[in-house]
Design a protein around this motif. Structure first.
Motif, PDB file in Angstrom:
ATOM      1  N   THR A 166      31.055  65.290  58.100  1.00 39.35           N
ATOM      2  CA  THR A 166      31.332  65.547  56.683  1.00 39.35           C
ATOM      3  C   THR A 166      32.799  65.303  56.365  1.00 39.35           C
ATOM      4  N   SER A 167      33.665  65.772  57.230  1.00 34.98           N
ATOM      5  CA  SER A 167      35.095  65.604  57.022  1.00 34.98           C
ATOM      6  C   SER A 167      35.483  64.128  57.004  1.00 34.98           C
ATOM      7  N   VAL A 168      34.956  63.391  57.961  1.00 38.78           N
ATOM      8  CA  VAL A 168      35.264  61.956  58.042  1.00 38.78           C
ATOM      9  C   VAL A 168      34.710  61.233  56.814  1.00 38.78           C
ATOM     10  N   SER A 169      33.491  61.580  56.430  1.00 36.91           N
ATOM     11  CA  SER A 169      32.870  60.937  55.273  1.00 36.91           C
ATOM     12  C   SER A 169      33.690  61.185  54.005  1.00 36.91           C
ATOM     13  N   ASN A 170      34.140  62.419  53.813  1.00 40.87           N
ATOM     14  CA  ASN A 170      34.955  62.751  52.640  1.00 40.87           C
ATOM     15  C   ASN A 170      36.281  61.998  52.650  1.00 40.87           C
ATOM     16  N   ARG A 171      36.897  61.896  53.813  1.00 44.08           N
ATOM     17  CA  ARG A 171      38.169  61.194  53.933  1.00 44.08           C
ATOM     18  C   ARG A 171      38.000  59.718  53.592  1.00 44.08           C
ATOM     19  N   VAL A 172      36.919  59.114  54.106  1.00 42.33           N
ATOM     20  CA  VAL A 172      36.652  57.696  53.829  1.00 42.33           C
ATOM     21  C   VAL A 172      36.389  57.502  52.331  1.00 42.33           C
ATOM     22  N   SER A 173      35.638  58.404  51.727  1.00 42.31           N
ATOM     23  CA  SER A 173      35.335  58.298  50.294  1.00 42.31           C
ATOM     24  C   SER A 173      36.603  58.378  49.454  1.00 42.31           C
ATOM     25  N   ARG A 174      37.492  59.306  49.788  1.00 38.73           N
ATOM     26  CA  ARG A 174      38.749  59.431  49.041  1.00 38.73           C
ATOM     27  C   ARG A 174      39.615  58.189  49.210  1.00 38.73           C
ATOM     28  N   ARG A 175      39.680  57.669  50.414  1.00 44.08           N
ATOM     29  CA  ARG A 175      40.482  56.477  50.676  1.00 44.08           C
ATOM     30  C   ARG A 175      39.941  55.283  49.885  1.00 44.08           C
ATOM     31  N   GLN A 176      38.612  55.120  49.868  1.00 43.51           N
ATOM     32  CA  GLN A 176      38.025  54.010  49.118  1.00 43.51           C
ATOM     33  C   GLN A 176      38.267  54.181  47.615  1.00 43.51           C
ATOM     34  N   ALA A 177      38.143  55.398  47.124  1.00 37.23           N
ATOM     35  CA  ALA A 177      38.365  55.640  45.701  1.00 37.23           C
ATOM     36  C   ALA A 177      39.802  55.293  45.307  1.00 37.23           C
ATOM     37  N   ARG A 178      40.770  55.675  46.144  1.00 33.49           N
ATOM     38  CA  ARG A 178      42.171  55.319  45.857  1.00 33.49           C
ATOM     39  C   ARG A 178      42.379  53.815  45.889  1.00 33.49           C
ATOM     40  N   LYS A 179      41.781  53.159  46.868  1.00 34.60           N
ATOM     41  CA  LYS A 179      41.932  51.705  47.000  1.00 34.60           C
ATOM     42  C   LYS A 179      41.325  51.006  45.790  1.00 34.60           C
ATOM     43  N   TRP A 180      40.111  51.403  45.397  1.00 34.26           N
ATOM     44  CA  TRP A 180      39.458  50.764  44.256  1.00 34.26           C
ATOM     45  C   TRP A 180      40.194  51.081  42.962  1.00 34.26           C
ATOM     46  N   GLY A 181      40.725  52.282  42.856  1.00 32.94           N
ATOM     47  CA  GLY A 181      41.497  52.637  41.666  1.00 32.94           C
ATOM     48  C   GLY A 181      42.753  51.789  41.551  1.00 32.94           C
ATOM     49  N   ALA A 182      43.421  51.550  42.673  1.00 40.20           N
ATOM     50  CA  ALA A 182      44.627  50.722  42.665  1.00 40.20           C
ATOM     51  C   ALA A 182      44.280  49.286  42.291  1.00 40.20           C
ATOM     52  N   GLU A 183      43.156  48.780  42.790  1.00 37.04           N
ATOM     53  CA  GLU A 183      42.748  47.409  42.465  1.00 37.04           C
ATOM     54  C   GLU A 183      42.414  47.280  40.980  1.00 37.04           C
ATOM     55  N   GLU A 184      41.739  48.284  40.428  1.00 38.66           N
ATOM     56  CA  GLU A 184      41.409  48.242  39.008  1.00 38.66           C
ATOM     57  C   GLU A 184      42.660  48.324  38.145  1.00 38.66           C
ATOM     58  N   ALA A 185      43.621  49.131  38.578  1.00 38.80           N
ATOM     59  CA  ALA A 185      44.861  49.271  37.810  1.00 38.80           C
ATOM     60  C   ALA A 185      45.626  47.956  37.782  1.00 38.80           C
ATOM     61  N   GLN A 186      45.594  47.215  38.875  1.00 40.85           N
ATOM     62  CA  GLN A 186      46.285  45.934  38.911  1.00 40.85           C
ATOM     63  C   GLN A 186      45.540  44.886  38.097  1.00 40.85           C
ATOM     64  N   ALA A 187      44.215  44.965  38.058  1.00 42.56           N
ATOM     65  CA  ALA A 187      43.417  43.971  37.360  1.00 42.56           C
ATOM     66  C   ALA A 187      43.487  44.149  35.845  1.00 42.56           C
ATOM     67  N   GLN A 188      43.623  45.378  35.366  1.00 41.67           N
ATOM     68  CA  GLN A 188      43.648  45.628  33.939  1.00 41.67           C
ATOM     69  C   GLN A 188      45.070  45.508  33.413  1.00 41.67           C
ATOM     70  N   PRO A 189      45.222  44.883  32.245  1.00 39.94           N
ATOM     71  CA  PRO A 189      46.566  44.819  31.660  1.00 39.94           C
ATOM     72  C   PRO A 189      47.021  46.209  31.244  1.00 39.94           C
ATOM     73  N   GLN A 190      48.288  46.448  31.388  1.00 39.11           N
ATOM     74  CA  GLN A 190      48.853  47.754  31.048  1.00 39.11           C
ATOM     75  C   GLN A 190      48.936  47.876  29.532  1.00 39.11           C
ATOM     76  N   GLU A 191      48.456  48.983  29.013  1.00 35.55           N
ATOM     77  CA  GLU A 191      48.570  49.256  27.593  1.00 35.55           C
ATOM     78  C   GLU A 191      49.827  50.077  27.365  1.00 35.55           C
ATOM     79  N   PRO A 192      50.433  49.937  26.196  1.00 34.77           N
ATOM     80  CA  PRO A 192      51.645  50.714  25.944  1.00 34.77           C
ATOM     81  C   PRO A 192      51.352  52.208  25.994  1.00 34.77           C
ATOM     82  N   GLN A 193      52.331  52.969  26.436  1.00 30.15           N
ATOM     83  CA  GLN A 193      52.179  54.404  26.584  1.00 30.15           C
ATOM     84  C   GLN A 193      52.460  55.155  25.286  1.00 30.15           C
ATOM     85  N   TYR A 194      52.754  54.436  24.212  1.00 33.14           N
ATOM     86  CA  TYR A 194      53.047  55.075  22.940  1.00 33.14           C
ATOM     87  C   TYR A 194      52.125  54.489  21.887  1.00 33.14           C
ATOM     88  N   ALA A 195      51.918  55.224  20.858  1.00 31.74           N
ATOM     89  CA  ALA A 195      51.095  54.746  19.753  1.00 31.74           C
ATOM     90  C   ALA A 195      52.006  54.038  18.758  1.00 31.74           C
TER      91      ALA A 195
END
Length: 95
Positions: A19-48
């Motif tokens: 269970t511990s290993v599975s959770n660690r792998v899941s968190r690592r994959q989620a961070r990796k995929w999140g970083a890839e999505e952040a790079q793929a999407q254009p950054q929107e301005p932080q202000y309105a």
């Protein structure tokens, strides 16, 4: 009974480790995929952006001019006397 207890303890350790290993792998994959999505999407301005400017209403001078024009029309139509016209005109010009 000790063998049964030992077997249950071993199973609990293996299951907990898995269970511990599975959770660690899941968190690592989620961070990796999140970083890839952040790079793929254009950054929107932080202000309105500011809202568009409201159209300017009539100025006080324009409002007074319109009132005086209406007053003049009423005098021409005979609705107002000279005295009433003069009093209203003075009131409009003082405001």
């Amino acid at each position: 009974m000790p063998g049964l207890l030992r077997g249950m303890a071993r199973t609990a350790v293996v299951a907990g480790t898995a269970t511990s290993v599975s959770n660690r792998v899941s968190r690592r994959q989620a961070r990796k995929w999140g970083a890839e999505e952040a790079q793929a999407q254009p950054q929107e301005p932080q202000y309105a952006p500011p809202p568009p400017a409201a159209p300017a209403g009539p100025s006080p001078q324009d409002a007074r001019l319109e009132q005086l024009q209406n007053l003049g029309k009423l005098k021409e139509q005979g609705v107002l006397t000279d005295a009433e016209f003069a009093a209203e005109k003075a009131r409009i010009l003082q405001s």
